[in-house]
Design a protein around this motif. Sequence first.
Motif, PDB file in Angstrom:
ATOM      1  N   ASP A 180       0.828  -1.794  -0.075  1.00 24.76           N
ATOM      2  CA  ASP A 180       0.133   0.317  -0.431  1.00 24.76           C
ATOM      3  C   ASP A 180       1.001   1.545  -0.124  1.00 24.76           C
ATOM      4  OD1 ASP A 180      -2.725   1.045   0.155  1.00 24.76           O
ATOM      5  OD2 ASP A 180      -2.153   2.003   2.064  1.00 24.76           O
ATOM      6  N   LEU A 181       2.055   1.406   0.302  1.00 29.62           N
ATOM      7  CA  LEU A 181       2.570   2.692   0.465  1.00 29.62           C
ATOM      8  C   LEU A 181       4.557   2.366  -0.581  1.00 29.62           C
ATOM      9  CD1 LEU A 181       3.568   2.301   4.988  1.00 29.62           C
ATOM     10  CD2 LEU A 181       2.730   3.744   3.370  1.00 29.62           C
ATOM     11  N   GLY A 182       4.224   1.969  -1.633  1.00 33.27           N
ATOM     12  CA  GLY A 182       4.930   1.483  -2.586  1.00 33.27           C
ATOM     13  C   GLY A 182       5.969   1.109  -2.510  1.00 33.27           C
ATOM     14  N   TYR A 183       6.093   0.038  -1.174  1.00 33.03           N
ATOM     15  CA  TYR A 183       7.334  -0.773  -1.255  1.00 33.03           C
ATOM     16  C   TYR A 183       7.656  -2.295  -1.733  1.00 33.03           C
ATOM     17  CZ  TYR A 183       9.649   3.182   2.177  1.00 33.03           C
ATOM     18  OH  TYR A 183       9.118   4.411   2.648  1.00 33.03           O
ATOM     19  N   LEU A 190      14.881   1.700  -1.995  1.00 33.28           N
ATOM     20  CA  LEU A 190      16.417   1.486  -1.687  1.00 33.28           C
ATOM     21  C   LEU A 190      16.478   3.285  -0.960  1.00 33.28           C
ATOM     22  CD1 LEU A 190      17.465   1.071  -5.652  1.00 33.28           C
ATOM     23  CD2 LEU A 190      17.972  -0.269  -3.571  1.00 33.28           C
ATOM     24  N   ARG A 191      15.238   3.959  -0.722  1.00 33.14           N
ATOM     25  CA  ARG A 191      15.350   5.331   0.216  1.00 33.14           C
ATOM     26  C   ARG A 191      15.661   4.602   1.232  1.00 33.14           C
ATOM     27  NH1 ARG A 191      10.083   8.055  -1.117  1.00 33.14           N
ATOM     28  NH2 ARG A 191       9.253   8.716  -3.350  1.00 33.14           N
ATOM     29  N   LEU A 192      15.474   3.466   1.642  1.00 28.68           N
ATOM     30  CA  LEU A 192      15.661   3.285   3.481  1.00 28.68           C
ATOM     31  C   LEU A 192      17.824   3.250   3.146  1.00 28.68           C
ATOM     32  CD1 LEU A 192      13.299   0.237   3.990  1.00 28.68           C
ATOM     33  CD2 LEU A 192      13.554   3.010   4.447  1.00 28.68           C
ATOM     34  N   HIS A 238      19.627   4.649   0.845  1.00 28.02           N
ATOM     35  CA  HIS A 238      20.020   5.886   0.696  1.00 28.02           C
ATOM     36  C   HIS A 238      19.992   6.537   2.052  1.00 28.02           C
ATOM     37  CE1 HIS A 238      21.297   9.061  -2.123  1.00 28.02           C
ATOM     38  NE2 HIS A 238      20.229   9.884  -1.510  1.00 28.02           N
ATOM     39  N   ALA A 239      19.040   6.688   2.522  1.00 29.79           N
ATOM     40  CA  ALA A 239      19.512   7.269   3.726  1.00 29.79           C
ATOM     41  C   ALA A 239      20.801   7.396   4.693  1.00 29.79           C
ATOM     42  CB  ALA A 239      17.986   7.123   4.948  1.00 29.79           C
ATOM     43  N   TYR A 240      20.956   5.873   3.991  1.00 31.14           N
ATOM     44  CA  TYR A 240      21.976   5.597   5.444  1.00 31.14           C
ATOM     45  C   TYR A 240      22.959   5.911   4.648  1.00 31.14           C
ATOM     46  CZ  TYR A 240      26.607   3.151   6.814  1.00 31.14           C
ATOM     47  OH  TYR A 240      27.694   2.369   6.804  1.00 31.14           O
ATOM     48  N   LEU A 241      23.097   5.997   3.524  1.00 36.28           N
ATOM     49  CA  LEU A 241      24.294   6.121   2.573  1.00 36.28           C
ATOM     50  C   LEU A 241      24.794   8.353   2.439  1.00 36.28           C
ATOM     51  CD1 LEU A 241      24.078   3.621  -0.316  1.00 36.28           C
ATOM     52  CD2 LEU A 241      26.012   3.582   1.595  1.00 36.28           C
TER      53      LEU A 241
END
Length: 251
Positions: free
Chosen positions: A52-55, A70-72, A74-77
């Motif tokens: 539902d959230l698009g993940y 990948l946003r998850l 990317h947040a770390y990087l």
Amino acid sequence: MRESDFVSGFARGLKVIEAFGETRPRLSIAEAAKLTDLDRATVRRCLLTLADLGYADYDGKFFTLTPKVLRLGHAYLSATPLPLLIQPYLDQLSEKAGQSASASVLDGTEVVYIARASQKRVMSINLSPGSRLPAYCASMGRVLLAALAEAEARNVLDRSDLKANTPLTKTDPDVLMEEFRRIRAEGYAVIDQELELGLCSIAVPIENDRGRVVAAINIGAPAAHVPAAEMAARYLPMLNETRKALRLVLR
């Protein structure tokens, strides 16, 4: 942490995301429940929420993760300067050695690649930032485990699936602990086809300016071109040069 601060639903959702992998790109509810050891109703709610959230995508039977996940990572990087600081040095090291060079950090029983400079593909799997390998049989994993206190390193081994990837893989915890002591004394680790037949690698730890080990870097090479016995003579000076240069910039 206080029990009242722990969000169990969030933890279960992350566990479901982690069930997906290179060999498990799509999962049914039943498969995800088996992999996570969670009940099917819980897994179903987690997967439908991700969809539902698009993940995740759902075709009526199987779920697959979408690029939004990948946003998850990317947040770390993006929030961690380490990959950006290390990458130029890896590029120079790889160019000088004529082989692929990588950097990783320890995450539980695995190493996570945070930067890579690839000259040629020497493994059957495609490694890139975010890739994971078991720490006990990877050269970077061994130098990172050697940097831990003995009790901590033993605990990681106790939680690891110590399987023989090749006939040369060391899987005995006592043998591995002795290997960590040697690595600690000598300052580097060499892997001779323990992760994959045909691949040798050498790694050193990377310290910040206060002397704390924060990552590891390695060079991998085909065993047919550079036998394990020649890795240190050929590549250790380059690795140590990079290690010293990085220590000046890592705060």
